[in-house]
Design an enzyme around this catalytic site. Structure first.
Site, PDB file in Angstrom:
ATOM      1  N   GLU A 173      43.831  -5.402  46.735  1.00 58.05           N
ATOM      2  CA  GLU A 173      42.556  -5.778  46.146  1.00 58.05           C
ATOM      3  C   GLU A 173      42.761  -6.151  44.676  1.00 58.05           C
ATOM      4  OE1 GLU A 173      39.465  -2.907  47.106  1.00 58.05           O
ATOM      5  OE2 GLU A 173      40.322  -2.727  49.097  1.00 58.05           O
ATOM      6  N   CYS A 280      43.685   2.556  51.405  1.00 57.52           N
ATOM      7  CA  CYS A 280      44.843   2.556  52.301  1.00 57.52           C
ATOM      8  C   CYS A 280      45.874   3.660  52.082  1.00 57.52           C
ATOM      9  CB  CYS A 280      45.556   1.217  52.210  1.00 57.52           C
ATOM     10  SG  CYS A 280      44.630  -0.072  53.051  1.00 57.52           S
ATOM     11  N   ARG A 350      36.829   3.268  46.615  1.00 59.77           N
ATOM     12  CA  ARG A 350      37.318   4.214  47.625  1.00 59.77           C
ATOM     13  C   ARG A 350      38.560   4.949  47.110  1.00 59.77           C
ATOM     14  NH1 ARG A 350      37.333   0.284  52.798  1.00 59.77           N
ATOM     15  NH2 ARG A 350      37.909  -1.183  51.160  1.00 59.77           N
TER      16      ARG A 350
HETATM   17  C1  UDX Z   1      40.437  -2.328  55.648  1.00 56.61           C
HETATM   18  C2  UDX Z   1      41.408  -2.484  56.791  1.00 56.61           C
HETATM   19  O1  UDX Z   1      40.999  -3.429  57.707  1.00 56.61           O
HETATM   20  C3  UDX Z   1      41.713  -1.200  57.386  1.00 56.61           C
HETATM   21  O2  UDX Z   1      42.847  -1.336  58.131  1.00 56.61           O
HETATM   22  C4  UDX Z   1      42.047  -0.248  56.349  1.00 56.61           C
HETATM   23  O3  UDX Z   1      42.514   0.861  56.964  1.00 56.61           O
HETATM   24  C5  UDX Z   1      40.864  -0.014  55.476  1.00 56.61           C
HETATM   25  O4  UDX Z   1      40.648  -1.185  54.863  1.00 56.61           O
HETATM   26  P1  UDX Z   1      38.234  -2.936  54.851  1.00 56.61           P
HETATM   27  O5  UDX Z   1      38.002  -4.370  55.105  1.00 56.61           O
HETATM   28  O6  UDX Z   1      38.695  -2.579  53.494  1.00 56.61           O
HETATM   29  O7  UDX Z   1      39.207  -2.402  55.963  1.00 56.61           O
HETATM   30  O8  UDX Z   1      37.037  -2.011  55.252  1.00 56.61           O
HETATM   31  P2  UDX Z   1      35.525  -2.226  54.976  1.00 56.61           P
HETATM   32  O9  UDX Z   1      35.313  -2.933  53.687  1.00 56.61           O
HETATM   33  O10 UDX Z   1      34.905  -0.901  55.208  1.00 56.61           O
HETATM   34  O11 UDX Z   1      35.081  -3.255  56.139  1.00 56.61           O
HETATM   35  C6  UDX Z   1      35.019  -2.975  57.476  1.00 56.61           C
HETATM   36  C7  UDX Z   1      33.771  -3.644  58.050  1.00 56.61           C
HETATM   37  O12 UDX Z   1      33.769  -3.507  59.472  1.00 56.61           O
HETATM   38  C8  UDX Z   1      32.452  -3.058  57.557  1.00 56.61           C
HETATM   39  O13 UDX Z   1      31.690  -4.057  56.920  1.00 56.61           O
HETATM   40  C9  UDX Z   1      31.767  -2.534  58.831  1.00 56.61           C
HETATM   41  O14 UDX Z   1      30.372  -2.674  58.824  1.00 56.61           O
HETATM   42  C10 UDX Z   1      32.414  -3.390  59.898  1.00 56.61           C
HETATM   43  N1  UDX Z   1      32.363  -2.835  61.260  1.00 56.61           N
HETATM   44  C11 UDX Z   1      32.759  -1.569  61.504  1.00 56.61           C
HETATM   45  C12 UDX Z   1      31.909  -3.636  62.313  1.00 56.61           C
HETATM   46  O15 UDX Z   1      31.513  -4.774  62.108  1.00 56.61           O
HETATM   47  N2  UDX Z   1      31.907  -3.117  63.579  1.00 56.61           N
HETATM   48  C13 UDX Z   1      32.280  -1.855  63.854  1.00 56.61           C
HETATM   49  O16 UDX Z   1      32.234  -1.440  65.020  1.00 56.61           O
HETATM   50  C14 UDX Z   1      32.728  -1.051  62.767  1.00 56.61           C
HETATM   51  C1  UDX Z   2      47.643  -1.613  48.824  1.00 55.37           C
HETATM   52  C2  UDX Z   2      48.938  -2.399  49.087  1.00 55.37           C
HETATM   53  O1  UDX Z   2      49.491  -2.807  47.833  1.00 55.37           O
HETATM   54  C3  UDX Z   2      48.659  -3.597  49.968  1.00 55.37           C
HETATM   55  O2  UDX Z   2      49.874  -4.256  50.291  1.00 55.37           O
HETATM   56  C4  UDX Z   2      47.981  -3.102  51.245  1.00 55.37           C
HETATM   57  O3  UDX Z   2      47.650  -4.200  52.072  1.00 55.37           O
HETATM   58  C5  UDX Z   2      46.733  -2.312  50.935  1.00 55.37           C
HETATM   59  O4  UDX Z   2      47.067  -1.233  50.063  1.00 55.37           O
HETATM   60  P1  UDX Z   2      45.570  -1.866  47.200  1.00 55.37           P
HETATM   61  O5  UDX Z   2      45.329  -0.438  47.533  1.00 55.37           O
HETATM   62  O6  UDX Z   2      44.454  -2.824  47.340  1.00 55.37           O
HETATM   63  O7  UDX Z   2      46.772  -2.451  48.084  1.00 55.37           O
HETATM   64  O8  UDX Z   2      46.080  -1.985  45.668  1.00 55.37           O
HETATM   65  P2  UDX Z   2      47.452  -1.635  44.945  1.00 55.37           P
HETATM   66  O9  UDX Z   2      47.686  -2.683  43.933  1.00 55.37           O
HETATM   67  O10 UDX Z   2      48.535  -1.363  45.870  1.00 55.37           O
HETATM   68  O11 UDX Z   2      47.088  -0.315  44.137  1.00 55.37           O
HETATM   69  C6  UDX Z   2      46.853   0.926  44.773  1.00 55.37           C
HETATM   70  C7  UDX Z   2      46.691   2.016  43.761  1.00 55.37           C
HETATM   71  O12 UDX Z   2      47.908   2.275  43.098  1.00 55.37           O
HETATM   72  C8  UDX Z   2      45.683   1.711  42.650  1.00 55.37           C
HETATM   73  O13 UDX Z   2      44.926   2.865  42.397  1.00 55.37           O
HETATM   74  C9  UDX Z   2      46.540   1.347  41.478  1.00 55.37           C
HETATM   75  O14 UDX Z   2      45.938   1.585  40.239  1.00 55.37           O
HETATM   76  C10 UDX Z   2      47.730   2.242  41.696  1.00 55.37           C
HETATM   77  N1  UDX Z   2      48.956   1.748  41.062  1.00 55.37           N
HETATM   78  C11 UDX Z   2      49.522   0.589  41.494  1.00 55.37           C
HETATM   79  C12 UDX Z   2      49.539   2.473  40.026  1.00 55.37           C
HETATM   80  O15 UDX Z   2      49.047   3.535  39.623  1.00 55.37           O
HETATM   81  N2  UDX Z   2      50.691   1.992  39.471  1.00 55.37           N
HETATM   82  C13 UDX Z   2      51.283   0.839  39.878  1.00 55.37           C
HETATM   83  O16 UDX Z   2      52.343   0.495  39.314  1.00 55.37           O
HETATM   84  C14 UDX Z   2      50.677   0.116  40.920  1.00 55.37           C
END
Ligand code: UDX
Ligand code: UDX
Length: 464
Positions: A173, A280, A350
């Site tokens: 993100e 994640c 989150r």
């Molecule tokens: C992601 C990844 O897809 C997941 O693997 C990871 O573990 C968490 O992050 P993300 O897109 O970040 O998911 O989650 P979120 O922003 O909560 O979006 C999921 C969406 O699915 C929600 O908008 C929810 O309303 C929707 N949903 C959920 C459906 O449309 N149908 C369902 O049955 C359940």
């Molecule tokens: C992560 C993975 O990078 C991505 O590949 C996967 O698909 C989803 O999970 P995300 O959680 O969105 O992505 O962001 P990321 O940049 O990985 O940062 C995760 C957390 O680690 C944040 O809280 C960030 O501030 C922290 N972080 C990251 C550190 O504290 N130090 C760093 O050097 C890098």
């Protein structure tokens, strides 16, 4: 197999940006993103792009050129599934809070519900793709749900058939659009060569062939978990060294630079901070811990669990340092919190370290003024309610950095938003009470910037 229509179930942080980029790069495909959350779909369709449900740099431009052209957001689950040649499942998979594996295993209810909807409404041959991060061998469950329908429909003239692929998302993100447009790799796991080829052909519209890795289903599922576990482990490693630096007089940024120049270690992902957040890392490691236990590998489980233990410890450690520097009590003291999202350039909170640290301070009776350029008041309120703690303090949200620092005894920087760098500390110090502290957990403040002020500065990982 020629793919014309794609459907994605789940319009979240993964589904939304991923489908937007696919629509942008493949103008001959029709991409429909569906979600059970009608409010979220309405926000994706809002004519004011500032109201999109997620903030991601560059996303608004892509939406403005694709939405209504070949990208559509809808709540029409049944029709969208029926029309699709390829369906991505991108729903959330939170850690289970109840039942077997609570606190560790992933809750797959949404994935299962989505698979059942696909089984019910799909028509003809459909490629079903796991986009959500899932425990290893989840594809088997999806296959079994789909197979059951296949048997029911065997007598039909045009029976339903399915191929299941795993195509985990590696976007981070805040940089989702560039990660999607120029991925390090695209991973596709599966057994059906035709289905794999169909998905590879979509990515070939913008990703060079040498970056597309094809594996079996289980390797693909596990690679995603393992990649996140390795990344999180790196953060816990550097954070453990940050505490060591503070104790010994070393400087974490100097150490990170020195070790990062070793090609085998590399210089990415070595920024010490208040601990990792995001949807994640913690979830995926706990899932790995659970699965390790399930497969009779307790040593492996303990090894990975420690990454999470250290992450929580880092957050607790920061809160305790604030307490200690403010003479052992924050009760009735004004503390500014700069940054509430789990990292810069996202409105996602989150698992943000800001939640735990703020709640700990509120339990001690602190008065918090929170400023974040993108996170909403409602989001923070929900986060605090979910964390369920014994709140003795008061918090409010403010609209600017000076508003946050007015009469503050301390300011705590928890997210590295661009606007927190190079602040006029002389002016800000004049707004604060004296003696006042700046607690910088993200290496945002340079020591010379506060040199001629009355401020005290504590920097994470900087020993004295
Ligand atoms: C992601 C990844 O897809 C997941 O693997 C990871 O573990 C968490 O992050 P993300 O897109 O970040 O998911 O989650 P979120 O922003 O909560 O979006 C999921 C969406 O699915 C929600 O908008 C929810 O309303 C929707 N949903 C959920 C459906 O449309 N149908 C369902 O049955 C359940
Ligand atoms: C992560 C993975 O990078 C991505 O590949 C996967 O698909 C989803 O999970 P995300 O959680 O969105 O992505 O962001 P990321 O940049 O990985 O940062 C995760 C957390 O680690 C944040 O809280 C960030 O501030 C922290 N972080 C990251 C550190 O504290 N130090 C760093 O050097 C890098």
């Amino acid at each position: 197999m020629k793919i014309r229509k794609i459907c994605c179930i789940g319009a979240g942080y993964v589904g939304g940006p991923t489908m937007s980029v696919i629509a942008d790069k493949c103008s001959d495909l029709e991409v429909k993103v569906v979600d059970i959350n009608k409010e979220r779909i309405a926000a994706w369709n809002d004519s004011d792009l500032n109201n999109l449900p997620i903030f991601e740099p560059g996303l608004d431009q892509i939406i403005s050129r694709t939405r209504g052209r070949n990208l559509f957001f809808s709540s029409e689950m049944e029709k969208s599934i029926a029309n699709a040649d390829m369906i991505f499942i991108s729903v959330n998979t939170p850690t289970k809070t109840k039942g077997l594996g609570a606190g560790q295993a992933s809750d797959l209810s949404w994935v299962e519900a989505s698979a059942r909807q696909v089984a019910k409404y799909a028509e003809g041959h459909t490629i079903v793709i796991e986009k959500s991060t899932l425990p290893v061998r989840t594809a088997q469950a999806i296959k079994e749900i789909l197979e059951a329908t296949k048997k029911e429909n065997a007598k039909n003239k045009n029976p339903k058939t399915f191929s299941v692929l795993s195509n985990p998302e590696f976007l981070a993100e805040g940089t989702a659009i560039s990660d999607l447009e120029e991925p390090d790799r695209v991973l596709i796991g599966g057994e059906d060569p035709e289905a794999i080829k169909a998905l590879v052909n979509i990515y070939l519209n913008w990703v060079p062939i040498e970056k597309i890795i094809c594996t079996n289903l289980w390797s693909s599922e596990l690679s995603k978990l393992a990649a996140n576990a390795f990344l999180a482990q790196r953060i816990s490693s550097i954070n453990s060294i940050s505490a060591f630096c503070e104790a010994t007089g070393a400087d974490i940024n100097e150490v990170a630079k020195a070790i990062g120049t070793d090609k085998r270690i590399g210089n990415q992902f070595l920024s010490a901070g208040p601990g990792f957040g995001g949807s994640c890392f913690k979830k995926d490691i706990l899932n790995l811990v659970y699965l390790s236990g399930y497969f009779g590998l307790p040593e492996v489980a303990n090894y990975w669990n420690q990454v999470v233990v250290l992450n929580t410890w880092q957050q607790d450690r920061i809160y305790k340092i604030v307490l200690e520097k403010l003479f052992g009590t924050v009760s009735g003291k004004n503390i500014a919190i700069l940054g509430f999202s789990f990292k810069a350039n996202t409105n996602d909170t989150r698992e943000s370290p800001s939640i735990r640290i703020s709640c700990d301070l509120l339990e001690e009776g602190a008065l918090l003024s929170i400023y974040d350029p993108k996170v909403s008041f409602e989001r923070i309120k929900e986060d605090f309610e979910r964390f369920s703690f014994n709140n003795q303090g008061i918090w409010k949200m403010v609209n600017s950095i000076p508003d946050a620092l007015k009469n503050a005894d301390a300011v705590l920087i928890l997210t590295a938003w661009d606007e927190f760098f190079g602040l006029d500390w002389k002016y800000l110090a004049s707004l604060m009470r004296s003696p006042a502290w700046v607690f910088d957990t993200r290496s945002v403040v340079k020591r010379q910037e506060i040199k001629n002020t009355s401020l005290n500065l504590w920097k994470l990982g900087e020993g004295s």
